[in-house]
Write an enzyme that holds these catalytic residues in place. Structure first.
Site, PDB file in Angstrom:
ATOM      1  N   GLY A 275       0.763  -1.241   0.000  1.00 26.51           N
ATOM      2  CA  GLY A 275       0.000   0.000   0.000  1.00 26.51           C
ATOM      3  C   GLY A 275       0.788   1.282   0.000  1.00 26.51           C
ATOM      4  O   GLY A 275       0.213   2.364  -0.188  1.00 26.51           O
ATOM      5  N   TYR A 361      -9.482   5.769 -12.247  1.00 26.53           N
ATOM      6  CA  TYR A 361      -9.319   6.346 -10.903  1.00 26.53           C
ATOM      7  C   TYR A 361      -9.111   7.861 -10.917  1.00 26.53           C
ATOM      8  O   TYR A 361      -8.723   8.431  -9.896  1.00 26.53           O
ATOM      9  CB  TYR A 361      -8.089   5.750 -10.202  1.00 26.53           C
ATOM     10  CG  TYR A 361      -7.991   4.262 -10.145  1.00 26.53           C
ATOM     11  CD1 TYR A 361      -8.870   3.512  -9.365  1.00 26.53           C
ATOM     12  CD2 TYR A 361      -6.985   3.596 -10.826  1.00 26.53           C
ATOM     13  CE1 TYR A 361      -8.749   2.137  -9.290  1.00 26.53           C
ATOM     14  CE2 TYR A 361      -6.858   2.218 -10.756  1.00 26.53           C
ATOM     15  CZ  TYR A 361      -7.746   1.490  -9.995  1.00 26.53           C
ATOM     16  OH  TYR A 361      -7.610   0.138  -9.917  1.00 26.53           O
ATOM     17  N   CYS A 388     -11.693   6.003 -28.984  1.00 30.65           N
ATOM     18  CA  CYS A 388     -12.993   6.615 -29.266  1.00 30.65           C
ATOM     19  C   CYS A 388     -13.788   6.697 -27.974  1.00 30.65           C
ATOM     20  O   CYS A 388     -14.703   5.901 -27.734  1.00 30.65           O
ATOM     21  CB  CYS A 388     -13.727   5.808 -30.317  1.00 30.65           C
ATOM     22  SG  CYS A 388     -12.859   5.894 -31.856  1.00 30.65           S
ATOM     23  N   TYR A 417       0.236  -1.114 -12.422  1.00 33.70           N
ATOM     24  CA  TYR A 417      -1.162  -1.070 -12.853  1.00 33.70           C
ATOM     25  C   TYR A 417      -1.341  -0.356 -14.193  1.00 33.70           C
ATOM     26  O   TYR A 417      -2.332   0.333 -14.412  1.00 33.70           O
ATOM     27  CB  TYR A 417      -2.046  -0.451 -11.755  1.00 33.70           C
ATOM     28  CG  TYR A 417      -1.813  -1.102 -10.407  1.00 33.70           C
ATOM     29  CD1 TYR A 417      -2.182  -2.431 -10.206  1.00 33.70           C
ATOM     30  CD2 TYR A 417      -1.188  -0.436  -9.365  1.00 33.70           C
ATOM     31  CE1 TYR A 417      -1.934  -3.058  -8.991  1.00 33.70           C
ATOM     32  CE2 TYR A 417      -0.936  -1.057  -8.153  1.00 33.70           C
ATOM     33  CZ  TYR A 417      -1.313  -2.363  -7.971  1.00 33.70           C
ATOM     34  OH  TYR A 417      -1.064  -2.985  -6.780  1.00 33.70           O
TER      35      TYR A 417
END
Ligand SMILES: *Cc1c(COP(=O)(O)O)cnc(C)c1O
Length: 467
Positions: A275, A361, A388, A417
């Site tokens: 984290g 996000y 698009c 990610y």
């Protein structure tokens, strides 16, 4: 174009170079660019000793450029910090969902790290990269029967998330095999200030056992000869800059460890999750890897003293902070659209398919023009992707020099990610990735071809036009 205040200093791409204070001891997660980044005599960005615009000419764009030195340094800093601050046994495992491919798994394995996987596919990749199953931990809130069987057969540790999985595993084992090593994942009820989608430690989470159920779970597991419950696990979220939640977590978890011990469970391992955040913009100020590890180690040591418990084997599972800052994505600038007094769109040859984080996000990134690193950043533009989809904006407000078609635009902090969440939306082939080190570049992911795009398409005979 967005008008910015006249007082704002005009700078260049050089402002993002690793500062001398980061130097060789610098914590990779605090640097926007990989730690080997420099500007060469052509005023080009260089990473891992490789000229970035030349890499694009050679390998095409978009291109993920992974700096081996930065990744290895992050691995070593985690490892060394645990050696320094924790008197007991410890293990760092790479949360490979951040970027799972053969080369990355092989690098972290060679640094002595373990790995966490969240699917059969990630497990398969880790094994094929040579990762020892003894240091593979298998997560997930809905592992399939096939995935559980695969994990049991190869002998990795399974982090059990819920009752269904627990009961399935208890039944699956036959008497001839040694018991399956499991950790129990719990939802510790710790809040942290990060994006709602990536908060997983609070009670309203799809992951893990609720604390209310835990005593029943302990009682059940203690009756299962097929299961060896070696410890507990929690992961409270991602991109966290505060140290307090992790410090709080150590005490909460040690209290549960102590409770589990009263059920005669052989709980020796405490997996504290990952984290730790990284710097995506100059405003971000994450703690260093060393600080994060120190707080956790001191927390566990103190909790063990208070509770009169032996020190557990302490496991941490960093993903983003190990690899996020080690990679940049290079794009080629194409068309521009100027809407007077409103905004200029500078379009690149990729977007949400190679980096879905902005659209998923609302993540904020910074960019440089790699072929003009000293040029003054006089413009405020939107860097748009080519998909698009109006929301396909890589950077909503990017401070850049004047750009022209053909420039190499580099987005920083794309190691975590990005590739792992990449898609073929609009049937864009996925980009190549190169590993750079000491002036050499090796392909670690081939660029997909059009042929690759249709390789799993099937055209039933009856649809084939006759004659
Ligand atoms: C995603 C995840 C991690 C890694 O998180 P980072 O923020 O990338 O460090 C660790 N453990 C579990 C269980 C995860 O789901």
């Amino acid at each position: 174009m967005i008008v910015t205040s006249a007082t704002e200093a005009v700078t260049s791409g050089r402002q993002y170079l690793p500062t001398s204070s980061l130097g060789s001891a610098g914590s990779p997660n605090q640097s926007l660019l990989p730690l080997t980044a420099t500007v060469n005599k052509n005023d080009h960005l260089e990473v891992g000793g490789c000229d970035v615009p030349s890499l694009v000419r050679r390998f095409g764009s978009p291109l993920y450029i992974l700096d081996e030195e930065t990744l290895r340094r992050a691995c070593r800093q985690y490892h060394q910090a645990f050696q320094r601050y924790y008197p007991g046994e410890s293990l760092v495992i790479y949360a490979s969902k951040a970027w799972n491919c053969l080369a990355v798994c092989a690098i972290v394995a060679s640094e002595g790290l373990g790995i966490d996987v969240v699917s059969g596919g990630e497990l398969y990749t880790a094994l094929r990269a040579g990762m020892n199953p003894e240091v593979i931990y298998f997560h997930g809130n809905n592992k399939s029967i096939d995935e559980l069987q695969f994990a049991v057969e190869v002998g990795c540790t399974i982090v059990v998330d819920n009752w269904l999985e627990l009961e399935t595993l208890a039944r699956m084992q036959d008497a001839l095999q040694p018991p399956t090593r499991i950790l129990l994942r719990l939802t510790p009820g710790i809040e942290c200030h990060t994006h709602d989608y990536i908060r997983t430690g609070h009670l309203d989470s799809k992951f893990g056992f609720d604390p209310d159920q835990l005593e029943d779970v302990f009682a059940f597991v203690s009756q299962q000869p097929a299961l060896e419950c070696v410890g507990l696990h929690a992961h409270i979220g991602s991109q966290i800059f505060e140290l307090q939640p992790h410090q709080d977590l150590t005490m909460v978890m040690m209290q549960w460890m102590s409770k589990a011990a009263t059920y005669n469970l052989p709980v020796r391992e405490l997996d504290i999750g990952g984290g730790l955040g990284i710097r995506y913009t100059e405003q971000d100020d994450p703690p260093s890897i060393d600080e994060w590890v120190r707080v956790i180690c001191e927390g566990v040591v103190a909790a063990c003293e208070t509770l009169q418990m032996p020190l557990p084997k302490l496991i941490a599972e960093p993903g983003r902070s190990l690899i996020g800052s080690a990679c940049v994505t290079a794009y080629t600038v194409g068309s521009q659209k100027v809407i007077p007094n409103l905004r200029t769109y500078v379009t690149v040859d990729g977007g949400m398919s190679d980096n879905p984080r902005p659209i998923t996000y609302q993540s904020i990134y910074r960019a440089v023009i790699a072929n003009r690193m000293s040029a003054e950043m006089t413009e405020m533009v939107a860097v748009a992707g080519k998909h698009c989809e109006s929301g396909d904006i890589v950077i909503k407000e990017a401070r850049l020099p004047q750009t022209k078609s053909g420039d190499t635009l580099v987005v920083m902090g794309t190691g975590a990610y990005n590739y792992s969440m990449a898609s073929n939306y609009n049937r864009l082939p996925r980009p190549a990735a190169v590993l750079v080190n000491a002036g050499e570049a090796d392909v670690i992911l081939k660029r997909e071809s059009y042929q690759d795009l249709i390789q799993h398409d099937c055209l039933p005979e009856k649809l084939v036009e006759k004659g």
